[in-house]
Design an enzyme around this catalytic site. Sequence first.
Site: not given
Lengths: 600, 600
Positions: B440-441
């Site tokens: 994620y990110e």
Amino acid sequence: MPVYKAPVADTRFFLEKVLNLPAYAHLPVFANVAGDTLEAILTEGARLCEEVLFPLNKSGDDEGCTRHADGSVTTPAGFKAAFQTYREGGWMAMNAPEAYGGMDMPHILGTALEEYRMAANQAFSMYPGLTMGAVAAILATGSEEQKSLYVPRMISGEWAGTMNLTEPHCGTDLGLIRTRAEPQADGSYAISGTKIFISGGDQDLTENIIHLVLAKTPGAPESSKGISLFIVPKFLVHADGALGERNAVSCGSIEHKMGIRANATCVLNYDGATGYLVGEENKGLAGMFVMMNAARLGVGAQGLSQGEVAYQNGVAYALDRRQGRALTGPAEPEQKADPIFVHPDVRRMLMEAKVLTEGLRALCLWGSLQADLAHGADTEEARTAADDLLGLLTPVIKAYCTDMGYRIATDMQQVFGGHGYIEEHGMSQYVRDARITMIYEGTNGVQAMDLVGRKLASKGGRAVQAFFAMAAAEIAAAKGDEALADVATRLEKSLGDMQAATMWLMQNAMANPENAGAGATAYLHITGAVVTGLMWLKMARAAQTELAAGAGDQRFLAAKLVSARFFAERILPETGAHRRKLETGAATLMALTAEDFATA
Amino acid sequence: MPVYKAPVADTRFFLEKVLNLPAYAHLPVFANVAGDTLEAILTEGARLCEEVLFPLNKSGDDEGCTRHADGSVTTPAGFKAAFQTYREGGWMAMNAPEAYGGMDMPHILGTALEEYRMAANQAFSMYPGLTMGAVAAILATGSEEQKSLYVPRMISGEWAGTMNLTEPHCGTDLGLIRTRAEPQADGSYAISGTKIFISGGDQDLTENIIHLVLAKTPGAPESSKGISLFIVPKFLVHADGALGERNAVSCGSIEHKMGIRANATCVLNYDGATGYLVGEENKGLAGMFVMMNAARLGVGAQGLSQGEVAYQNGVAYALDRRQGRALTGPAEPEQKADPIFVHPDVRRMLMEAKVLTEGLRALCLWGSLQADLAHGADTEEARTAADDLLGLLTPVIKAYCTDMGYRIATDMQQVFGGHGYIEEHGMSQYVRDARITMIYEGTNGVQAMDLVGRKLASKGGRAVQAFFAMAAAEIAAAKGDEALADVATRLEKSLGDMQAATMWLMQNAMANPENAGAGATAYLHITGAVVTGLMWLKMARAAQTELAAGAGDQRFLAAKLVSARFFAERILPETGAHRRKLETGAATLMALTAEDFATA
């Protein structure tokens, strides 16, 4: 929807074009795979895996096993019917001796199928897999009566088998086991104790379960030299094979695990259960290790298998999912985005997965060929050479294939991005299932110690020296061929790392055995990369020969040459880093004390 | 029982002895951590993490979140009370501006605490964490009215926030989003579409949830240049902050995930929900990236955090579990076996975990210092230098710390053997939770592309050249000190790999951008090892200075010197392998076509 297709063409290429299995047809050990039999069995096995086992893989993981109040265990929906199909296909009899109803196929075929089965459904395939392990132990050390009574019913799938080694306080160090075996007047033993992590310890697939249990008789030595092996059936068995009363062994609980959730991992409580000694008293561990070494080759194939199924799904997703544009400009301008297959970093992961899975498949098959030749080659010299090589390769295959299988599965999950992290696409399961293969049948650290502590030094280092000579000869032969020279040169560099690391261990482990322990995993990884590199050189050479002859699937063969180059360029450099690590020895590694590890 | 103790002493050593934070006390950005404040906050934060958050980590994973028929979501038992304690402690106000009720603490303190919080309970800490991300986005681009209305209530914990970027068909490539925003007569927008993977998309912890949503207005450009950012509250908000009616956004389902199971990952359906434009139309992505860069540093600390908690449990188990004997003879002859801590291969894993976690902690804190100095240093030159370094380090911290966090967690699970694979000891959870941080990110592959495609070339390569000069100066200074010379020399070799790899990219990426993509991950890993190696050189030098002065905890300081050496001996060699891979370029990597990847 997850996909899986057994890689039969790749298996056959290695068996037929690289190993040239037909050339071994004169040996009795390969008699049963002559002609078209090999292809027929692989194709039929593939179909079973794709159509029966794989469709239950994710649903089995989602549902898991259920233990009921009475201690009985239910496997996930569909498993019972699938097991029935599996039995009826005769798949469990494949590698067993004909004398007990088996088909006496060579190990190499068993390994090829092991990969497919495990890729399709690892948790399911462990039920028959452990049964075959128990059969191997009975065949290795059991009496003729025991073999006749148990083996035919186990390889027919009527009964299953389990291996009971681990106890709550001991796993690797079996000398510590506490399960007791009290001799009874009738020649049997009363077995009491607790065994944990028993795969398939209970289930609803078979009428009976034959537990093979390590225990200590009264007065037995404290060490691993005081361990005996017992048969403890779930239901007692009459001399004619009819089932008698329920034995005093029960499933106390099933473990909640990271993966292989459809396999019931049981705590088994033995409360004076009736058991029968297998082989000699206090010699139980030796018999168990006969079985364990074969099992370790199989676990290597399991590691590969999770990499393979993850790889196939990674490829499918990379070709389907569209995000962004190729760095060289839109590949499909008519679409809003290109498939992520165009991105070099995605391709890197797919290529690594491709060359590792194909390389590891070759390695597993080559290792199994040695197992067949170790007892089936036609000269004493060839049998000894194969046995030496098998001993050296076994810990490498177990640990390297499983470490790489986990790495591949993790990378393929990464290809899916956030969609890999949710359970829906099955990618999480491949990672979770792969993880156990690095642990069971001896952790990978134990394998590394077996390699540097036992196998390397055995018989004056004969096995590794023979391997060096074999690899050097292959490299020398390949260097003259323009299409192979680059791969050969890169492999030569890694072989040099392995030779230097070997020399370093020989010079430094005598002075301090911790130098061997400190470098064990690095050495195993060097060896794994080199032997897999050798497989790639063999595959490249065979592909080149076929290509030159205009034979076979030209696209497939050309891809083999590219893949060999990729393995040489992108995997082999790892040996240099491992060698540098190994050569720093144990001094810094062992310098800190327990207090230094406390978080201040 | 799983254990966790926040490593306050190690954090303080780096902040106070290595970075010499007190020397920055004259800068307003550090004004609020002057004197004993730093220690007090770290200690108090540690207590909260150890006593309130960690005890709910495993139970939260076991229970997960529940979505009810009406779409409402319940978090695991204990989360609501813990969140109340968290709110009341004022922890969410830590890094927010004083003007909106915050405490205006520097980033570096936020990062130190982020590690503790995430180690103690990643799934829990994501609820306030995402809220702070939403606050950052509002502060970066919202109107004064929006800031005043939302921010104080979000940093008090009265309301939470979420980030809505991903849709079923797009994640990385946000230009493809389909969620629509139709202007309404009252100046608001009607938001319609489906967002997925929304962490904390619904929960029972706060009265309201402020969703920040990327959407497209009618006629907006097709690319990422046509994305606008909207505030969409779960309950509409009156001008005085009182809650109005329920907005048309609902949780359609929660994902079944590999890990962070106690965080509700929601599919959110927007059916003409009322939204308010944040910042300018079509400029939504820019504002989002202000927030995202800060978030990436935080995710790096999350990767570290899972490594740290796994490490602490690995140490505890290795000291407790007894199997086998030390290679040099029984370490505790009065016991039946030695603790597995004595085995070099176990120690190898513990040492790697120790030097990686301590090194990554230093790296995360050093990166956050640059974030503070980029706006808070007292000269334009210093601000620019910090900003350059921050830009270079951000993708490295995000990806290297998370790749290493997963590696450490996996190794620590391995220390537990079979006991690591069952959920009982929590080791599986650390691996499963760590896994998301690589995704994620922005996946770690996206970070690598950001590094080689954007950060390296930015402003003529000014940032990386400045880093080379800084590292070379530190190495040169250390070489004269006998206690540091070996570490410095090994770091110099790896710095050489990084310089050569940089040069290779500069020379080859112009001709073919795929050469940059093909080497991106290798380059990121070289950089990660080198910057972490630089942290170790800094720590070793500070430890040496303290030791020479007879100050501080001598055991702790001496261990730092050993650990620096271990990092240099056992981690830095990896740069050579990555460099060799990178230098093979894209040719072989991109040579195969989609058809070649089909399983034949």
